[in-house]
Design an enzyme around this catalytic site. Structure first.
Site, PDB file in Angstrom:
ATOM      1  N   ARG A   1       0.823  -1.222   0.000  1.00 30.60           N
ATOM      2  CA  ARG A   1       0.000   0.000   0.000  1.00 30.60           C
ATOM      3  C   ARG A   1       0.855   1.269   0.000  1.00 30.60           C
ATOM      4  NH1 ARG A   1      -2.335  -3.670  -1.030  1.00 30.60           N
ATOM      5  NH2 ARG A   1      -4.070  -4.662   0.028  1.00 30.60           N
TER       6      ARG A   1
ATOM      7  N   SER B   1     -10.201  -0.302   4.543  1.00 31.22           N
ATOM      8  CA  SER B   1      -9.309  -0.437   5.700  1.00 31.22           C
ATOM      9  C   SER B   1      -8.684   0.906   6.032  1.00 31.22           C
ATOM     10  CB  SER B   1      -8.200  -1.446   5.394  1.00 31.22           C
ATOM     11  OG  SER B   1      -8.770  -2.722   5.266  1.00 31.22           O
TER      12      SER B   1
ATOM     13  N   GLU C   1      -3.578   3.856   6.460  1.00 31.17           N
ATOM     14  CA  GLU C   1      -3.605   3.629   5.002  1.00 31.17           C
ATOM     15  C   GLU C   1      -4.348   4.787   4.332  1.00 31.17           C
ATOM     16  OE1 GLU C   1      -4.770  -0.367   3.783  1.00 31.17           O
ATOM     17  OE2 GLU C   1      -5.755   0.467   2.009  1.00 31.17           O
TER      18      GLU C   1
HETATM   19  C1  LIG Z   1     -15.576  -0.568   0.748  1.00 33.94           C
HETATM   20  C2  LIG Z   1     -14.117  -0.350   0.399  1.00 33.94           C
HETATM   21  C3  LIG Z   1     -13.288  -1.452   0.199  1.00 33.94           C
HETATM   22  C4  LIG Z   1     -11.944  -1.277  -0.126  1.00 33.94           C
HETATM   23  N1  LIG Z   1     -11.162  -2.384  -0.332  1.00 33.94           N
HETATM   24  C5  LIG Z   1      -9.864  -2.227  -0.690  1.00 33.94           C
HETATM   25  C6  LIG Z   1      -9.036  -3.363  -0.957  1.00 33.94           C
HETATM   26  O1  LIG Z   1      -9.459  -4.502  -0.912  1.00 33.94           O
HETATM   27  N2  LIG Z   1      -7.747  -3.146  -1.275  1.00 33.94           N
HETATM   28  C7  LIG Z   1      -7.224  -1.904  -1.367  1.00 33.94           C
HETATM   29  O2  LIG Z   1      -6.040  -1.768  -1.693  1.00 33.94           O
HETATM   30  N3  LIG Z   1      -7.982  -0.808  -1.123  1.00 33.94           N
HETATM   31  C8  LIG Z   1      -9.280  -0.942  -0.795  1.00 33.94           C
HETATM   32  N4  LIG Z   1     -10.050   0.169  -0.542  1.00 33.94           N
HETATM   33  C9  LIG Z   1      -9.425   1.501  -0.572  1.00 33.94           C
HETATM   34  C10 LIG Z   1      -9.452   2.220  -1.917  1.00 33.94           C
HETATM   35  O3  LIG Z   1     -10.496   1.731  -2.754  1.00 33.94           O
HETATM   36  C11 LIG Z   1      -8.108   2.090  -2.664  1.00 33.94           C
HETATM   37  O4  LIG Z   1      -7.057   2.648  -1.916  1.00 33.94           O
HETATM   38  C12 LIG Z   1      -8.153   2.753  -4.044  1.00 33.94           C
HETATM   39  O5  LIG Z   1      -6.975   2.428  -4.751  1.00 33.94           O
HETATM   40  C13 LIG Z   1      -8.316   4.272  -3.995  1.00 33.94           C
HETATM   41  O6  LIG Z   1      -8.620   4.706  -5.305  1.00 33.94           O
HETATM   42  P1  LIG Z   1      -9.394   6.072  -5.560  1.00 33.94           P
HETATM   43  O7  LIG Z   1      -9.447   6.267  -7.030  1.00 33.94           O
HETATM   44  O8  LIG Z   1     -10.686   6.094  -4.842  1.00 33.94           O
HETATM   45  O9  LIG Z   1      -8.364   7.090  -4.916  1.00 33.94           O
HETATM   46  P2  LIG Z   1      -8.701   8.383  -4.033  1.00 33.94           P
HETATM   47  O10 LIG Z   1      -9.282   7.960  -2.732  1.00 33.94           O
HETATM   48  O11 LIG Z   1      -9.434   9.368  -4.837  1.00 33.94           O
HETATM   49  O12 LIG Z   1      -7.208   8.879  -3.768  1.00 33.94           O
HETATM   50  C14 LIG Z   1      -6.329   8.131  -2.933  1.00 33.94           C
HETATM   51  C15 LIG Z   1      -4.929   8.759  -2.981  1.00 33.94           C
HETATM   52  O13 LIG Z   1      -4.376   8.609  -4.276  1.00 33.94           O
HETATM   53  C16 LIG Z   1      -4.092   9.878  -4.856  1.00 33.94           C
HETATM   54  N5  LIG Z   1      -4.411   9.795  -6.284  1.00 33.94           N
HETATM   55  C17 LIG Z   1      -5.629   9.574  -6.847  1.00 33.94           C
HETATM   56  N6  LIG Z   1      -5.522   9.562  -8.187  1.00 33.94           N
HETATM   57  C18 LIG Z   1      -4.210   9.772  -8.472  1.00 33.94           C
HETATM   58  C19 LIG Z   1      -3.461   9.881  -9.687  1.00 33.94           C
HETATM   59  N7  LIG Z   1      -4.050   9.757 -10.877  1.00 33.94           N
HETATM   60  N8  LIG Z   1      -2.131  10.085  -9.605  1.00 33.94           N
HETATM   61  C20 LIG Z   1      -1.524  10.211  -8.404  1.00 33.94           C
HETATM   62  N9  LIG Z   1      -2.180  10.151  -7.219  1.00 33.94           N
HETATM   63  C21 LIG Z   1      -3.500   9.917  -7.259  1.00 33.94           C
HETATM   64  C22 LIG Z   1      -4.985  10.860  -4.113  1.00 33.94           C
HETATM   65  O14 LIG Z   1      -4.494  12.182  -4.156  1.00 33.94           O
HETATM   66  C23 LIG Z   1      -4.971  10.267  -2.724  1.00 33.94           C
HETATM   67  O15 LIG Z   1      -3.805  10.636  -2.043  1.00 33.94           O
HETATM   68  C24 LIG Z   1     -11.405   0.026  -0.235  1.00 33.94           C
HETATM   69  C25 LIG Z   1     -12.255   1.143  -0.059  1.00 33.94           C
HETATM   70  C26 LIG Z   1     -13.600   0.961   0.236  1.00 33.94           C
HETATM   71  C27 LIG Z   1     -14.484   2.160   0.390  1.00 33.94           C
END
Ligand SMILES: Cc1cc2nc3c(=O)[nH]c(=O)nc-3n(C[C@H](O)[C@H](O)[C@H](O)COP(=O)(O)OP(=O)(O)OC[C@H]3O[C@@H](n4cnc5c(N)ncnc54)[C@H](O)[C@@H]3O)c2cc1C
Length: 280
Positions: A153, A202, A272
């Protein structure tokens, strides 16, 4: 920002910018003042924006960076704004194996690259053959995985760049099997994690050799609440918004959980979830 994050909390951003496409994004960045604060946003599924909001520009990739295509026999190019679940289904339907785990991540490809998101034993960067990035001046570059330090992560790479696309290398597979594997994985997930309530997945990383959820539960914090935010009864590493939570409630509960785990177990949990913005 409550409308743009899965916790459904957070104050306003000064500007929410929705690029039309990569070229539009490059032009936008090229015009930006050097000191303008920028926040990259995918689906906001790993982001807590404080109640005072974000004093700067939010780049919402999901609106314009949506190209998804097969690059060759076993490779796919996905732009940063494409939902991970869409990438998983696209690969399965194309008869490519190895992206099924993305179906469990409710974020975008850009967020998955930034977090090295993983699920069901699969991890984003294990499939990355290359990435495209953009900097503050709108310059686009192709980069190799060897230019990044990737861990559980966590991803560190060249400073001042953000992801605009991923090139994923997969394996030839069976066309029908991929969809069935995705269905099986998602069913398993529904039994162990709260779904249908606002959360960010998480909150803490698992410490080496242990599980944050186990430590939190053993510290007596399962079900603990601050305002409208509660530690989930189903999965103690999830904090859910019961509908009335503020970002302040969630952040206070995160701190309380970390303090209690440190006191009871002597383990310092690492967050995280990313926290940004101003307090009210
Ligand atoms: C119900 C639920 C279940 C989940 N299960 C998992 C799981 O099984 N495994 C897991 O790893 N995660 C899980 N997550 C967490 C989350 O989905 C992941 O971390 C996901 O990768 C975040 O993606 P996002 O597009 O929503 O990023 P955001 O939440 O929009 O951003 C997260 C971070 O990444 C940065 N970011 C976003 N886009 C970019 C880009 N293009 N370039 C550079 N930086 C960027 C943002 O600035 C921020 O710091 C879960 C979340 C929820 C709500």
């Amino acid at each position: 920002m409550a409308r743009h994050t899965t916790w459904r909390v957070g104050g306003p951003a000064r500007v929410l910018y929705c690029p039309a496409d990569l070229r539009d994004l490059a032009a936008f960045l090229g015009r930006l003042a050097a000191d303008e604060p920028l926040l990259w946003l995918g689906l906001g599924s790993n982001l807590l924006v404080r109640d005072g909001g974000f004093r700067g520009r939010v780049v919402a990739t999901r609106f314009g960076l949506g190209a998804l295509a097969r690059a060759d026999e076993v490779a796919v190019r996905a732009e940063a704004g494409v939902a991970c679940a869409k990438v998983a289904r696209f690969c399965a339907d194309a008869g490519l194996r190895g992206a099924e785990f993305l179906a469990g991540i409710p974020g975008t490809m850009g967020g998955a690259l930034a977090m090295n998101a993983g699920a069901f034993g699969g991890e984003t960067w294990a499939r990355v053959a290359g990435v495209e990035t953009i900097d503050r001046h709108g310059r686009i570059r192709s980069r190799a995985p060897s230019e990044y330090r990737v861990g559980y992560r966590s991803v560190e790479g060249p400073a001042g760049e953000w992801f605009v696309a991923a090139h994923l290398r997969l394996e030839p597979g069976d066309r029908g099997g991929g969809r069935a594997r995705i269905k099986g994985l998602l069913e398993r997930r529904g039994e162990t994690q709260p779904t249908g309530v606002p959360s960010c997945g998480s909150v803490f990383r698992n410490p080496p050799g242990d599980h944050a959820a186990r430590l939190i539960e053993a510290a007596g914090m399962k079900g603990a609440c601050r305002g409208g935010a509660c530690v989930s009864q189903m999965h103690a590493n999830f904090i859910v918004n019961r509908g009335t939570a503020t970002a302040g409630d969630i952040e206070a509960l995160i701190e309380e959980v970390a303090e209690r785990v440190a006191r009871v177990h002597g383990v310092s949990l690492e967050r995280e979830v990313h926290i940004v913005g101003d307090h009210l």
